[in-house]
Design a protein around this motif. Structure first.
Motif, PDB file in Angstrom:
ATOM      1  N   ARG A 107       4.254  -9.375  -6.862  1.00 34.25           N
ATOM      2  CA  ARG A 107       2.914  -9.104  -6.351  1.00 34.25           C
ATOM      3  C   ARG A 107       3.035  -8.013  -5.283  1.00 34.25           C
ATOM      4  O   ARG A 107       3.436  -8.278  -4.151  1.00 34.25           O
TER       5      ARG A 107
ATOM      6  N   GLN B  91       1.579  -4.926  -2.947  1.00 37.00           N
ATOM      7  CA  GLN B  91       0.341  -4.531  -2.286  1.00 37.00           C
ATOM      8  C   GLN B  91       0.655  -3.718  -1.038  1.00 37.00           C
ATOM      9  O   GLN B  91       1.818  -3.520  -0.673  1.00 37.00           O
ATOM     10  N   GLY B  92      -0.421  -3.250  -0.393  1.00 42.18           N
ATOM     11  CA  GLY B  92      -0.293  -2.537   0.867  1.00 42.18           C
ATOM     12  C   GLY B  92       0.442  -1.216   0.737  1.00 42.18           C
ATOM     13  O   GLY B  92       0.336  -0.504  -0.259  1.00 42.18           O
TER      14      GLY B  92
ATOM     15  N   ARG C 186       2.651   0.063  -2.324  1.00 41.83           N
ATOM     16  CA  ARG C 186       2.099   0.718  -3.518  1.00 41.83           C
ATOM     17  C   ARG C 186       2.392   2.216  -3.503  1.00 41.83           C
ATOM     18  O   ARG C 186       2.798   2.793  -4.510  1.00 41.83           O
TER      19      ARG C 186
ATOM     20  N   GLY D 243      -6.908  -1.340  -2.574  1.00 38.55           N
ATOM     21  CA  GLY D 243      -6.803  -2.604  -1.863  1.00 38.55           C
ATOM     22  C   GLY D 243      -6.384  -3.777  -2.706  1.00 38.55           C
ATOM     23  O   GLY D 243      -6.123  -4.865  -2.170  1.00 38.55           O
ATOM     24  N   GLU D 244      -6.317  -3.596  -4.021  1.00 39.31           N
ATOM     25  CA  GLU D 244      -5.980  -4.717  -4.895  1.00 39.31           C
ATOM     26  C   GLU D 244      -4.471  -4.844  -5.079  1.00 39.31           C
ATOM     27  O   GLU D 244      -3.780  -3.843  -5.302  1.00 39.31           O
ATOM     28  N   PRO D 245      -3.924  -6.062  -4.990  1.00 36.05           N
ATOM     29  CA  PRO D 245      -2.485  -6.255  -5.249  1.00 36.05           C
ATOM     30  C   PRO D 245      -2.183  -6.054  -6.727  1.00 36.05           C
ATOM     31  O   PRO D 245      -3.051  -6.200  -7.591  1.00 36.05           O
ATOM     32  N   LEU D 246      -0.927  -5.736  -7.011  1.00 32.13           N
ATOM     33  CA  LEU D 246      -0.492  -5.487  -8.384  1.00 32.13           C
ATOM     34  C   LEU D 246       0.348  -6.651  -8.885  1.00 32.13           C
ATOM     35  O   LEU D 246       1.292  -7.087  -8.214  1.00 32.13           O
ATOM     36  N   ASP D 247      -0.001  -7.141 -10.070  1.00 34.35           N
ATOM     37  CA  ASP D 247       0.817  -8.128 -10.767  1.00 34.35           C
ATOM     38  C   ASP D 247       1.797  -7.336 -11.628  1.00 34.35           C
ATOM     39  O   ASP D 247       1.411  -6.704 -12.616  1.00 34.35           O
TER      40      ASP D 247
END
Length: 574
Positions: free
Chosen positions: A224, A226-227, A230, A277-281
């Motif tokens: 996961r 994010q921030g 990325r 702003g969306e986290p990555l799976d």
């Protein structure tokens, strides 16, 4: 004509500032092919369904479902698709929202009104099998799109009979339909290669989980992301791709420029960028990257060597596009090279292409060559004259030989002037080939100008523009392009671009035989796009202008004057 030049600069740069907020007018997963279409999104805790129903198709849907003529749209939406998870039928769920959309009020000129319905089905457990069941006697009225945790399971297709979907929760890329009619092909990560007049562009869609083992950068939480990680991850991916999957153009190794790296996802309109702003799976995330290879003329041969095969992956799909022609192929571990040539694909020779460097052009003689030819001619003429004076009496036939020798010497002496005359005559050759040749010339020149706006390096941008423009037009367009990039760097501009130029007409108004200058009244559409990787949301702009084209010293046909007479938006499908 300086005022006209300044107006032309604004028009040429018109699409540089449009941003990703432009309304998406793309057809909703082929909605025009169906009376209704359903998008089913299977998530970990729920199944979300969105259904669109064309207003003019409601009578047909009521009859198909056996409903009364006055049955509300919500009842149609609630019965159009039935679902069975494992062996337990999911009870009918009424839509939580239904509303009517008049597309013409949202910029979709000429589009038909439709109704949209949304519903959510909670899941108590993760089903391994999901059966999707259309109404009885349904033919191709209902279209279907299914995504598992954001991964498209198949390309959009009609649902005319029950379909069984097997769900792999550990790896959604392995979820699949039993029915071969529902397969994932164009929505599978792949490569798109575009051959343009002055560039070749390689647009890649890649699975993030396959790239992570290849990178020097390791995220704190690889599952996961994010921030700030990325952006660091994007940089690491870009560095990797610049040195992998080499491309050869016309037999020579090509050096890539990294145009962009984005995290993207599939949606009903196609591919869209995931907001920052969306986290990555990492199990489902998709990377979109674009590599650009600048050329001086359209490539005649392309050779792409694919190196990034993931564990368990045996092939990679590649689509090459030249104008309106698309060529599809797969590369494999055993044969990892994609090869394409114009001659084999289209049955034409590269020299038959309408190139600014070949049609009606004669390369101008350089200054050193000019001086050498003049000196050689003078020496030859002097030697002949000296021999004539020394012999005094000419042998039989010597007069004709002398005349011929002096004629040859004169041609050598005055070769540079003859070369320039031929270059001017090239404009007449261009005119003689008709409007289609002029269209091809203009299309290549204008396409190159638009693409130059995307180059951040000053020298590269100027050299690119100088391939199409000359004189005041070149200087003004270049200065405006620099100001545009400065505004974009301050966050004041969007990130739009022109994908292709379509010349509608090019009427030759006059030709100056002395200078070789050709005056043309032209109309073209600049087809813009806010997304890539095989999908686009268009913004098209129609231009009309009067242009002057001349042969430059390097032999290229270039735009030397430009005055716009019209600029307006067009329907995307125009």
């Amino acid at each position: 004509m300086r005022g006209a030049v300044r107006r032309s600069v604004l028009a040429l740069a018109g699409l540089v500032l449009f941003g990703s907020t432009w309304p998406a007018l793309a057809d909703w997963a082929g909605f025009r092919d169906y009376v209704a279409i359903a998008e089913v999104r299977v998530e970990e805790e729920s199944i979300r369904v969105e259904i669109r129903l064309r207003e003019n198709g409601l009578p047909r849907l009521r009859a198909l479902l056996g409903l009364a003529a006055e049955a509300p749209v919500s009842e149609i939406a609630g019965q159009i698709l039935r679902m069975v998870a494992d062996r337990s039928a999911i009870p009918e769920v009424r839509p939580i929202a239904v509303w009517r959309v008049d597309s013409s009020n949202n910029g979709g000129r000429g589009a038909e009104p439709y109704y949209q319905a949304e519903m959510t089905v909670p899941l108590r457990s993760r089903p391994r099998v999901l059966n999707l069941i259309p109404p009885d006697r349904a033919d191709k009225e209902l279209g279907l799109v299914v995504l598992h945790r954001g991964v498209p399971v198949a390309d959009p297709a009609p649902l005319s009979k029950p379909a069984r979907l097997q769900l792999d929760w550990s790896d959604p890329w392995r979820s699949r339909f039993d029915d071969a009619e529902h397969v994932r092909r164009h929505t599978e990560p792949r490569s798109f290669v575009y051959v343009e007049p002055y560039e070749v562009r390689h647009e890649l869609l890649l699975k993030l989980k396959d790239l992570l083992p290849e990178l020097d950068f390791v995220p704190v939480n690889p599952h996961r992301i994010q921030g700030e990680e990325r952006e660091r991850l994007k940089q690491a991916i870009g560095d990797l791709l610049l040195h992998r999957n080499p491309l050869r153009l016309d037999g020579l190794a090509a050096i890539p420029r990294l145009d962009r790296v984005e995290f993207v996802r599939y949606r009903r309109e196609g591919v869209e960028i995931v907001p920052g702003g969306e986290p990555l799976d990492s199990a489902t995330a998709v990377v979109g990257a674009i590599l650009v290879y600048l050329t001086k003329r359209p490539a005649a041969e392309v050779e792409l060597s694919w190196e990034l095969f993931a564990a368990g992956e045996s092939s990679r799909s590649v689509s090459l596009q030249l104008d309106d022609e698309i060529f599809d192929a797969d590369v494999t571990r055993r044969d990892p090279v994609f090869r394409w040539s114009r001659e084999e694909a289209l049955g034409i020779s590269p020299t038959q292409d309408a190139l600014p460097t070949t049609i009606g052009s004669t390369e101008a003689t350089s200054a050193p060559e000019s001086l050498l030819l003049r000196v050689s001619g003078i020496v030859l003429a002097a030697a002949v004259a000296w021999r004539w004076r020394r012999s005094r009496l000419l042998p039989p036939g010597a007069g004709a030989q002398l005349s011929l020798t002096l004629a040859v010497a004169g041609c050598v002496v005055f070769y540079p002037e003859i070369a320039r005359f031929s270059a001017h005559a090239g404009s007449a050759v261009l005119v003689g080939h008709g409007e289609e040749v002029m269209k091809a010339e203009l299309q290549a020149l204008l396409h190159n100008v638009y693409r130059a706006f995307e180059l951040p390096e000053e020298e590269a941008a100027y050299d690119r523009l100088a391939m199409s423009l000359s004189g005041d037009v070149l200087e003004d367009v270049y200065l405006h392009q620099r100001r545009t990039l400065l505004q974009r760097g301050k966050g004041l501009g969007g990130d739009g671009r022109v994908q292709r130029v379509e010349v509608l007409s090019s009427d030759i108004e006059s030709v100056d035989p002395e200078s070789g200058r050709v005056s043309v009244a032209a109309r073209w559409i600049a087809h813009g796009s806010v997304s890539h990787w095989g999908h686009s949301h268009p913004r098209d702009t129609l231009y009309a202008a009067r242009l002057a084209l001349s042969r430059a010293e390097d032999g290229r046909l270039k735009i030397t004057d430009l005055e716009f007479t019209e600029e307006r938006g067009t329907d995307p499908g125009m």
